[in-house]
Design an enzyme around this catalytic site. Structure first.
Site, short mmCIF file in Angstrom:
data_model
loop_
_atom_site.label_atom_id
_atom_site.label_comp_id
_atom_site.label_asym_id
_atom_site.label_seq_id
_atom_site.Cartn_x
_atom_site.Cartn_y
_atom_site.Cartn_z
N GLY A 12 0.96 -1.17 0.04
CA GLY A 12 -0.07 0.00 -0.21
C GLY A 12 0.91 1.22 0.11
CG ASN A 13 4.90 1.33 1.28
OD1 ASN A 13 4.70 0.10 1.13
ND2 ASN A 13 6.14 1.71 1.38
CE LYS A 132 -8.49 -4.40 6.09
NZ LYS A 132 -6.84 -4.21 6.28
CE LYS A 216 -0.30 -5.90 -0.84
NZ LYS A 216 -0.09 -5.89 0.70
CE LYS A 278 3.54 -7.47 3.80
NZ LYS A 278 2.52 -7.21 2.68
P1 ADP Z 1 1.64 -3.52 2.96
O1 ADP Z 1 0.72 -2.54 2.47
O2 ADP Z 1 2.99 -3.57 2.24
O3 ADP Z 1 0.75 -4.91 3.01
P2 ADP Z 1 1.75 -4.11 5.77
O4 ADP Z 1 1.98 -2.62 6.81
O5 ADP Z 1 0.45 -4.69 5.88
O6 ADP Z 1 2.20 -3.30 4.43
O7 ADP Z 1 2.90 -4.80 6.29
C1 ADP Z 1 4.22 -4.38 6.36
C2 ADP Z 1 4.51 -4.05 7.95
O8 ADP Z 1 4.57 -5.16 8.49
C3 ADP Z 1 5.96 -3.62 8.08
O9 ADP Z 1 5.94 -2.02 7.75
C4 ADP Z 1 6.09 -3.81 9.48
O10 ADP Z 1 5.77 -2.69 10.32
C5 ADP Z 1 5.23 -4.92 9.97
N1 ADP Z 1 5.63 -6.11 10.55
C6 ADP Z 1 4.98 -6.60 11.66
N2 ADP Z 1 5.55 -7.95 11.84
C7 ADP Z 1 6.78 -7.80 11.25
C8 ADP Z 1 8.01 -8.68 11.25
N3 ADP Z 1 8.15 -9.71 12.00
N4 ADP Z 1 9.10 -8.41 10.42
C9 ADP Z 1 8.89 -7.37 9.66
N5 ADP Z 1 7.73 -6.55 9.51
C10 ADP Z 1 6.92 -6.66 10.40
MG MG Z 2 -0.73 -5.35 4.26
#
Ligand code: ADP
Ligand code: MG
Length: 315
Positions: A12-13, A132, A216, A278
């Site tokens: 998303g970023n 959500k 997603k 993820k």
């Molecule tokens: P996207 O829009 O890319 O899906 P998210 O915010 O959903 O982004 O997921 C990425 C975020 O997950 C990172 O910015 C981080 O803050 C968070 N995160 C949570 N747990 C972990 C972890 N164990 N290792 C790395 N990042 C993590």
């Molecule tokens: Mg995400």
């Protein structure tokens, strides 16, 4: 013939960062940067499917729906707003990508955005527990009144105000999978599964409208598995998945076997709603026959494909 097929989810970023103006210009500016690495990957000969989040965009469309009511335009349901956001973001990615390809002298690639639906089971247990938050913020009094009128659920979203919450069911199948594969085989670059796909359920040939949102990353895994992609690449704002993330002893996860990753997963290192889906998707992709799952940032994406950066999950 292309080298290997990579399904890439854009975080998303990469489209809009927190605090930035929500304008078309800002989103295009971000996308033009995000797309550079995608073109680098295309230049390496990989076949590409791009998927993307839609959180901020569909959120804004929902606010526009509410605002439109005062001008006599009825509110459109969430599935329509999801389709609007796929069109909007797909169009922006097409523009950014084709301009960059042209810059790099690549003129034989067609970039196509496909409105994508994901089948969900309307008996999924997620429907019993909406989690959500989406759409506009309300005061507590407004939320109570809305709940009374509509039976929708509302929660206090991280102290910022009250928002409606909806379910996040598991995607079972991407309806446009075969079409997407056909396009990719022709050498097209496909943008699909925006916002996790528009959730639909089917009963005796009829579609049932579903008010839900699909993760997603999970939907990208389902598509990648369905079309037999070789690599699943989940791009986000961190270079790796970490052990003990955010703590003093945090540690990058590099190349790792699926067995070891599952052990770490069970230890609870990955936050629900962000890294957890993820890692779940990355594991599931390999379990269903994928060759490589990557979790990394766009900066490290190319190095990760060369086995030199990022979290790489293999059999
Ligand atoms: P996207 O829009 O890319 O899906 P998210 O915010 O959903 O982004 O997921 C990425 C975020 O997950 C990172 O910015 C981080 O803050 C968070 N995160 C949570 N747990 C972990 C972890 N164990 N290792 C790395 N990042 C993590
Ligand atoms: Mg995400």
């Amino acid at each position: 013939m292309t080298k290997e097929l990579v399904a890439i989810a854009l975080g998303g970023n990469m489209i809009l960062q927190k605090g930035q103006p929500k304008t078309y210009e800002q989103q295009m500016k971000n996308l033009r940067l995000a797309i550079e690495v995608i073109v680098d990957i295309i230049k390496q000969g990989y076949g590409i499917i791009l998927t993307h989040g839609n959180g901020p965009q569909v959120g804004n469309i929902l606010v526009q729906q509410k605002a439109g009511v005062t001008r006599g335009i009825p509110e459109q349901p969430l599935n329509i707003c999801g389709a609007m956001s796929q069109g909007q973001i797909g169009f922006m990615i097409q523009t950014a990508l084709e301009e960059r390809l042209f810059d790099q002298g690549i003129v034989d690639k067609c970039v196509v955005a496909i409105i994508t639906r994901a089948i969900v089971d309307h008996n999924d247990s997620a429907f019993k527990e909406p989690t959500k938050p989406i759409g506009p913020f309300y005061t507590e009094e407004e939320a109570i009144e809305l709940h009374r009128k509509t039976k929708d659920s509302y929660i206090n979203d991280a102290g910022r105000g009250f928002r409606k919450v909806i379910p996040s069911p598991i995607p079972l199948q991407i309806l446009e999978g075969n079409t997407i594969l056909r396009c990719v085989k022709e050498g097209d670059i496909v943008i699909a599964v925006g916002g996790g796909g528009i959730p639909v359920a089917r009963e005796n040939g009829n579609f049932i409208d579903i008010e839900a949102v699909i993760d997603k990353d999970r939907a990208t895994d389902v598509l990648a598995t369905q079309i037999d992609a070789d690599i699943l690449m989940l791009l986000t704002d961190v270079s790796n998945a970490y052990l003990n993330y955010g703590k003093e002893n945090q540690k990058k996860i590099g190349k790792i076997s699926i067995k070891k990753m599952k052990e770490i997963f069970d230890e609870g290192h990955f936050a629900k709603g962000s890294m957890r889906p993820k890692v779940e998707s990355a594991i599931s992709f390999i379990e269903h026959g994928g060759r490589l799952s990557i979790i990394t940032s766009s900066k490290d994406a190319l190095a990760a494909l060369k086995d030199k950066a990022g979290t790489r999950i293999v059999k």
